[in-house]
Design an enzyme around this catalytic site. Structure first.
Site, PDB file in Angstrom:
ATOM      1  N   HIS A  45       0.731   1.827   8.545  1.00 17.48           N
ATOM      2  CA  HIS A  45       1.595   1.886   7.318  1.00 17.48           C
ATOM      3  C   HIS A  45       0.490   1.634   6.275  1.00 17.48           C
ATOM      4  CE1 HIS A  45       4.508   1.879   4.401  1.00 17.48           C
ATOM      5  NE2 HIS A  45       4.159   0.464   4.058  1.00 17.48           N
ATOM      6  N   ASP A  61       4.444   3.550  -0.503  1.00 23.36           N
ATOM      7  CA  ASP A  61       5.331   2.818  -0.021  1.00 23.36           C
ATOM      8  C   ASP A  61       6.300   2.489  -1.250  1.00 23.36           C
ATOM      9  OD1 ASP A  61       6.552   0.501   2.299  1.00 23.36           O
ATOM     10  OD2 ASP A  61       6.654  -0.325   0.206  1.00 23.36           O
TER      11      ASP A  61
END
Length: 292
Positions: free
Chosen positions: A272, A107
């Site tokens: 994620h 990320d």
């Protein structure tokens, strides 16, 4: 007491004038640096890092502006540029005595790692990227109603003032939304870890917003300059993503190919937070990467 990675030592290390990065360090062997994402800290590597420590000296810092690391005011456009944050990581390696090292980011940390790979190809031996496309491509693939998934990118791209106020007034709800929405399992982030993430983010709203604001300004310019110059990542690269291409209507692997010659691209069924949801898989992919 703040949580950290079991078996790792922690401390703050100076990387620039007035800037210290808090880092957890453990293991022995060739150096491997792991960079966390949003809305997290180095604690996201608590399962993966010990699995790698039998083969590597593993370093897990909190990024500038996050966790227990320094949070300077964004007095200049580049205070939270990924170029600046990547330089922090190279200087962290210098402080630890590592001339060359493998780098994996998730990320926000993946954006920093991507920039480090372009800016410091002589220092990065292998590059792992978890669940992003490069900054320039991020804005290009978000379009129409599907862009709603990235509403936070647009919110934090606004001029200083309103985003910080809105988020600070509802910090736990804002950051907690992503911990819930981006996870595929309720047990991936247990209550004590969730509480630590929320506490850390609550204490870092201005710097987190500044990090994201840079992604809509100076970071785009840096990516575009590299793309125009034909600069590519020179080291072996592994990218692991959710199936964003199917969800948003683009070819994710093809998006990465202009940036990396030696590329392996994988999709995952994990959410994620893949390093917390599927740590064995992520550790195995990292070990495979550093063997190339």
């Amino acid at each position: 007491m703040a949580l950290t990675i079991p078996g790792f030592t922690t401390g703050s290390i100076g990387v620039a004038d007035g800037i210290e990065l808090h880092a957890a360090v453990g293991g022995e062997g060739p150096p491997l640096v792991l960079l966390h994402g949003f809305p997290q800290t180095h604690l996201m590597w608590r399962h993966v890092a010990p699995a790698l420590a039998g083969h590597h000296t593993v370093v897990c810092p909190d990024l500038r502006g996050y966790g227990a690391s320094s949070k300077p005011d964004a007095v200049a456009e580049d205070t939270y540029a990924k170029r600046t944050m990547a330089a922090d990581i190279v200087q962290l390696a210098d402080a630890l005595g590592f001339d060359r090292f493998a780098l994996v980011g998730h990320d926000r940390g993946a954006h920093v790692a991507f920039r480090a790979g372009l800016d410091h190809p002589d220092r990065i031996t292998h590059l792992g990227i978890l669940d992003i496309v490069p900054t320039l491509d991020t804005w290009n693939v978000l379009r129409g109603v599907s862009a709603a998934v990235g509403f936070h990118l647009y919110l934090m791209a606004q001029p200083p003032g309103l985003p910080e106020q809105l988020i600070a007034n509802s910090a736990d709800a804002f950051f907690g939304h992503f911990l819930d929405a981006w996870s595929t399992g309720s047990d991936a982030i247990p209550p004590d870890v969730r509480a630590e993430y929320l506490r850390a983010c609550r204490d870092a709203v201005p710097s987190i917003v500044a990090d994201y604001r840079a992604t809509a300004t100076v970071d785009i310019a840096h990516d575009q300059a590299d793309l125009d110059a034909g600069n590519r990542l020179a080291m072996p690269v592994t990218v692991v993503q959710q199936d964003w291409g199917r969800q948003l209507g683009f070819d994710a692997a093809a998006t990465w190919r202009p940036w990396a010659g030696d590329l392996r691209h994988f999709t995952t069924r994990a959410g994620h937070f893949m390093a917390e949801e599927a740590p064995e898989d992520i550790a195995a992919l990292i070990l495979d990467l550093v063997k190339r």
